[in-house]
Design a protein around this motif. Structure first.
Motif, mmCIF file in Angstrom:
data_model
loop_
_atom_site.group_PDB
_atom_site.id
_atom_site.type_symbol
_atom_site.label_atom_id
_atom_site.label_comp_id
_atom_site.label_asym_id
_atom_site.label_seq_id
_atom_site.Cartn_x
_atom_site.Cartn_y
_atom_site.Cartn_z
ATOM 1 N N MET A 41 102.671 -22.951 47.378
ATOM 2 C CA MET A 41 102.700 -23.270 45.946
ATOM 3 C C MET A 41 101.511 -24.103 45.511
ATOM 4 N N SER A 42 101.171 -25.100 46.323
ATOM 5 C CA SER A 42 100.127 -26.055 45.927
ATOM 6 C C SER A 42 98.784 -25.756 46.584
ATOM 7 N N TYR A 180 97.943 -23.961 33.722
ATOM 8 C CA TYR A 180 98.850 -24.351 34.804
ATOM 9 C C TYR A 180 100.240 -23.750 34.591
ATOM 10 N N ASP A 181 100.710 -23.767 33.339
ATOM 11 C CA ASP A 181 102.008 -23.169 33.026
ATOM 12 C C ASP A 181 102.006 -21.673 33.355
ATOM 13 N N TYR A 183 100.193 -20.076 35.546
ATOM 14 C CA TYR A 183 100.270 -19.930 37.007
ATOM 15 C C TYR A 183 101.687 -20.217 37.512
ATOM 16 N N SER A 184 102.250 -21.329 37.050
ATOM 17 C CA SER A 184 103.557 -21.766 37.558
ATOM 18 C C SER A 184 104.640 -20.719 37.303
ATOM 19 N N ILE A 188 104.731 -18.783 41.009
ATOM 20 C CA ILE A 188 105.582 -19.535 41.940
ATOM 21 C C ILE A 188 106.934 -18.853 42.212
ATOM 22 N N TYR A 202 113.094 -21.224 42.869
ATOM 23 C CA TYR A 202 111.745 -21.633 42.475
ATOM 24 C C TYR A 202 111.515 -21.490 40.977
ATOM 25 N N VAL A 206 110.147 -24.764 38.766
ATOM 26 C CA VAL A 206 109.111 -24.714 37.733
ATOM 27 C C VAL A 206 109.648 -25.267 36.411
#
Length: 248
Positions: A41-42, A180-181, A183-184, A188, A202, A206
């Motif tokens: 994830m990171s 970022y949102d 992607y998340s 994820i 997951y 998020v």
């Protein structure tokens, strides 16, 4: 049902009495692949965030740590390595996570320095003024009432004790937050399905990040619990954040 009897489970509104059980279900489902998924994830950056946490915390020999929502013991292992000699208690709501942590402790020959306790952050099973350090890493957003968890942290810390919270947070730049949102929400849950076989857990993770208070709001909560010299540091533009406070 009144508002004060409900809470958020991701974007869903649920009775407060249900949240802990649902959170337990999430982490029981992903326990065996939790550390692998964190790396995916990171992109491995969570390790740098945890190192930054230890840098600011500066563990000392002989300190006694309580690591709440400590799961598989990642923070406790880092703490003990930095301190050189000490004792850590890992508390988590989810027993399968602790089982995975015990396996890691035995492999690292650290079992004598670690205790594993199933428990609730809002009602810690410890006496007042017991620990030198309290950490909670990517866990406080899963607590039904985070303010109560902070109040409990203050209670169990010794005078002079240190609170350190590592949690996902908000990026101050709107465009970066939107990226970022994207992607998340798109990547994820798919990773979760591929790696752990569990998309829904997951998706919740998020969503839960988006429902958590921003840096300044959470700082006020730390102060409300009684902590002095409370500060925060953004990590990776604010994707994650460290909050620190002292029991004076």
């Amino acid at each position: 049902m009144t508002d004060d009897q409900t809470t958020h489970f991701g974007f869903e509104t649920v009775p407060e009495t249900e949240k802990a059980g649902r959170v337990r279900g999430v982490f029981s489902s992903v326990a065996s692949k939790y550390d692998v998924m964190n790396d995916a994830m990171s992109l491995g950056i969570h390790r740098l965030w945890k190192d930054a946490m230890m840098d600011w915390l500066a563990p000392r020999p002989g300190q006694r740590l309580l690591d709440v929502a400590g799961g598989t013991g990642d923070i406790s292992f880092r703490f003990l390595k930095r301190a050189g000699a000490g004792q850590a208690t890992v508390l988590d709501l989810t027993e399968p996570m602790l089982v995975e942590g015990r396996k890691r402790a035995e492999a690292a020959r650290l079992e004598d320095q670690l205790d594993w306790v199933v428990g609730d952050a809002m009602a810690l099973p410890f006496e007042n003024n017991t620990f030198d350090v309290y950490t909670i890493s990517f866990g406080i957003r899963n607590v039904t009432r985070p303010q109560e968890a902070l109040n409990e942290a203050y209670r169990v810390l010794k005078p002079g004790g240190r609170l350190m919270v590592l949690e996902f947070s908000q990026i101050p730049n709107d465009m970066m937050q939107r990226l970022y949102d994207f992607y998340s929400f798109n990547a994820i849950p798919v990773m979760g399905k591929v790696i752990t076989g569990d998309r829904d857990s997951y998706q919740y993770l998020v969503e839960s990040i988006r429902k958590f208070p921003d840096q300044e709001t959470f700082l006020e909560m730390v102060k409300t619990a009684g902590f002095e010299n409370a500060k925060y540091r953004n990590l990776s533009l604010g994707i994650a954040c460290l909050h620190s406070g002292w029991k004076v």
